[in-house]
Design a protein around this motif. Structure first.
Motif, PDB file in Angstrom:
ATOM      1  N   ASP A  90       3.242  49.988   2.266  1.00  0.00           N
ATOM      2  CA  ASP A  90       2.893  48.566   2.345  1.00  0.00           C
ATOM      3  C   ASP A  90       1.600  48.271   1.607  1.00  0.00           C
ATOM      4  OD1 ASP A  90       4.846  47.183   4.447  1.00  0.00           O
ATOM      5  OD2 ASP A  90       4.443  49.216   5.098  1.00  0.00           O
ATOM      6  N   ALA A 113      -0.350  41.004   6.479  1.00  0.00           N
ATOM      7  CA  ALA A 113       0.656  41.804   7.190  1.00  0.00           C
ATOM      8  C   ALA A 113       0.826  43.168   6.527  1.00  0.00           C
ATOM      9  CB  ALA A 113       1.981  41.052   7.239  1.00  0.00           C
ATOM     10  N   ALA A 121       0.151  46.651   8.440  1.00  0.00           N
ATOM     11  CA  ALA A 121       1.233  47.644   8.518  1.00  0.00           C
ATOM     12  C   ALA A 121       0.748  49.063   8.233  1.00  0.00           C
ATOM     13  CB  ALA A 121       2.364  47.274   7.565  1.00  0.00           C
ATOM     14  N   PRO A 133       2.234  36.529  11.563  1.00  0.00           N
ATOM     15  CA  PRO A 133       2.270  37.978  11.847  1.00  0.00           C
ATOM     16  C   PRO A 133       1.472  38.271  13.115  1.00  0.00           C
ATOM     17  CG  PRO A 133       1.601  37.539   9.556  1.00  0.00           C
ATOM     18  CD  PRO A 133       1.566  36.222  10.293  1.00  0.00           C
ATOM     19  N   GLY A 151      -1.218  45.863  14.315  1.00  0.00           N
ATOM     20  CA  GLY A 151      -1.180  47.023  13.425  1.00  0.00           C
ATOM     21  C   GLY A 151      -2.207  48.059  13.853  1.00  0.00           C
ATOM     22  N   ASP A 166       5.873  46.290   7.580  1.00  0.00           N
ATOM     23  CA  ASP A 166       6.056  44.914   8.019  1.00  0.00           C
ATOM     24  C   ASP A 166       7.427  44.431   7.551  1.00  0.00           C
ATOM     25  OD1 ASP A 166       5.409  44.228   5.235  1.00  0.00           O
ATOM     26  OD2 ASP A 166       5.046  42.215   5.977  1.00  0.00           O
ATOM     27  N   SER A 197       9.183  42.116   5.759  1.00  0.00           N
ATOM     28  CA  SER A 197       9.038  41.059   4.765  1.00  0.00           C
ATOM     29  C   SER A 197      10.373  40.716   4.129  1.00  0.00           C
ATOM     30  CB  SER A 197       8.021  41.462   3.697  1.00  0.00           C
ATOM     31  OG  SER A 197       8.327  42.726   3.179  1.00  0.00           O
ATOM     32  N   HIS A 252       7.287  38.573   8.845  1.00  0.00           N
ATOM     33  CA  HIS A 252       6.174  39.524   8.809  1.00  0.00           C
ATOM     34  C   HIS A 252       5.826  40.055  10.195  1.00  0.00           C
ATOM     35  CE1 HIS A 252       5.758  38.894   4.569  1.00  0.00           C
ATOM     36  NE2 HIS A 252       5.821  37.602   4.781  1.00  0.00           N
ATOM     37  N   LEU A 259       5.813  43.345  12.628  1.00  0.00           N
ATOM     38  CA  LEU A 259       5.567  44.762  12.373  1.00  0.00           C
ATOM     39  C   LEU A 259       6.629  45.572  13.105  1.00  0.00           C
ATOM     40  CD1 LEU A 259       1.687  44.823  12.855  1.00  0.00           C
ATOM     41  CD2 LEU A 259       2.939  44.906  10.682  1.00  0.00           C
TER      42      LEU A 259
END
Lengths: 318, 318
Positions: free
Chosen positions: A39, B83, B87, B201, B206, B219, B221, B275, B277
């Motif tokens: 990421d 995000a 992550a 998010p 995280g 994440d 996405s 977004h 996790l």
């Protein structure tokens, strides 16, 4: 595959296959803790700080694909960001890249762009550690660069003091000369046309200037007068340039200027995109730097031989 | 100025006046050693490493200015980068922004975009430390984000192990539900339409996951199945999701799905841009995380109740 077949497009290959193709086989230096493929990337910041900047290039505004190869565009995108890191007195370590392009773009062009970026990063000892690839109506390339100050203070625009000298490392006016030659279809002067397509910032001279005690520094991206204007304003000083001293930059442009009805000194004073470094020093400037003027008391002006310059100061973004 | 007068454009105001307007009065936190206004910024990297990522958003591809306010676009651009930092198990500290827009864009829209970015950065305790503004045929926004790992190892995609559990923090399927509602002009469900325009998010989760010993994280996405596919491939494991466990995400979408002839579970499994996790843990997951599946021996597959999912796995960039 026929000789002229450009091969699969970004849409045909798919985002992740293209990214694999761009990333595979690019060795990452040891200071890259974690390279592309997650990421985010993780890059060492040995002195507890990171220099960071970003620049965006838009097709037909900052480059033309009928003038530049994708390889050259990649070099230029990295070079202009690296120059912003050098201008702080830092060394560029890592870059991340956003690339927008039409879905019909051949994968081979994206690979050539990445090859150019890696070539330029190699000149710096830097690495491309991550990116994003998206569909866009035209090419858009956005690079963010990280840098390492090596324990030194950043060299800001605001540190010039009356009595300092002003000096330049790199080229001035070559990129604009090349642009005028390309636009006019004027033959010859290959080195100048090349200078417009691929700037060659004086890598390493930012750190050298910082080590030599530079009091202020910036890179010449918009034009010498415009960029020194930011230094003069931030430092609240008057910067005066010597027309004689600038002759060393203008003289090699004389033939191209004559061929296009241009003023070589205007190119030197107002031409951007060579990404030279210009800095102020309290005493002498280091090897590789050329003295072009001096700093006096004042309030943000830049002059040439004591007078305001009547021509253009630099590039306008809008 | 008349009530409907959008005020001066970027071209009328000029690049540097606009940048001043965007930067002035934005307080920079103490870990920003040098903020906007020089060639580069300098940001503290207290543990000697910097997390870095980038994402590019293109008008009419990633956002529509007839659906989103510029403020919302700014929030989204920062959120999706933040995000990617979260992550890794890191905290987003600083962002740089490239902004391309037509010269006729009202300055007020650029200010609203920056306000949205600063609003979102404020939720993170992060700062916008630099940028670049250029002319482009449509809006293009490229953000690069820096992050701080706080002395921990980054949580990679490759660390999932057989026997781990799979858990999610944040929302799934809401953004795609909102997109389908907006595209179809279906009234109601304001929260879902809002979720498409501004992702939220689960900031802080995280770091919480990393502290709780997450073995892998990413994440969401592109879509849960697509993004977990990267984890499964990088970790060389088989990830199996439980349809029952995903019900907690699908149930609130049932009405909107019925109104648009959609499958709420498809939104949860294939919808991107929320977004959320998703992470794997060897033992229990921390508060705020919801268990959705488990990790088994395998070679990169993701299944639902033991079978391949027949629907869409996620978003395609090209």
């Amino acid at each position: 595959m026929a000789v002229d077949d450009p091969g699969p497009t970004l849409a045909e290959a798919g985002e992740f296959a293209v990214i694999d193709r761009l990333v595979t086989g690019r060795p990452q230096p040891a200071f890259v803790t974690l390279g592309p493929g997650d990421d985010s990337a993780v890059v060492a910041a040995p002195d507890g700080r990171t220099v960071v900047c970003t620049d965006m290039l838009v097709q037909d505004r900052h480059f033309r694909l009928d003038w530049s190869t994708p390889f050259d565009v990649g070099r230029k995108a990295v070079a202009q960001n690296a120059a912003d890191v050098e201008a702080m007195g830092a060394r560029c370590t890592a870059l991340v890249v956003g690339f927008g392009a039409p879905a019909v773009t051949p994968v081979a062009q994206a690979v050539a762009l990445a090859d150019g970026m890696w070539h330029e990063a190699g000149l710096l000892g830097a690495a491309i550690v991550g990116g994003d690839m998206v569909a866009a109506p035209q090419w858009v390339i956005s690079v963010a660069a990280l840098g390492d100050l090596g324990g030194r203070d950043p060299v800001r625009r605001s540190g010039a003091r009356p009595g300092d000298l002003v000096a330049v490392a790199g080229r001035l006016g070559n990129s604009e000369a090349g642009y005028v030659l390309l636009r006019g279809g004027v033959a010859g002067h290959d080195d100048l046309r090349r200078a417009h397509l691929v700037p060659e910032p004086p890598y390493g001279q930012g750190v050298a200037a910082a080590q030599a005690g530079a009091t202020a520094m910036t890179d010449v991206s918009d034009g010498l007068l415009a960029d020194l204007g930011h230094v003069a304003a931030a430092s609240q000083v008057h910067i005066d340039l010597s027309r004689d001293a600038l002759g060393v930059f203008a003289a090699p442009l004389a033939d191209a200027a004559a061929a296009t009805g241009s003023d070589p000194l205007q190119w030197v004073l107002g031409g951007g995109e060579d990404h030279a470094l210009v800095a102020t020093f309290a005493a002498a400037c280091p090897p590789g730097w050329h003295r072009i003027g001096s700093v006096a008391e004042g309030a943000g002006q830049v002059s040439v031989d004591g007078r305001p310059w009547s021509g253009r100061a630099g590039w306008q973004s809008f």
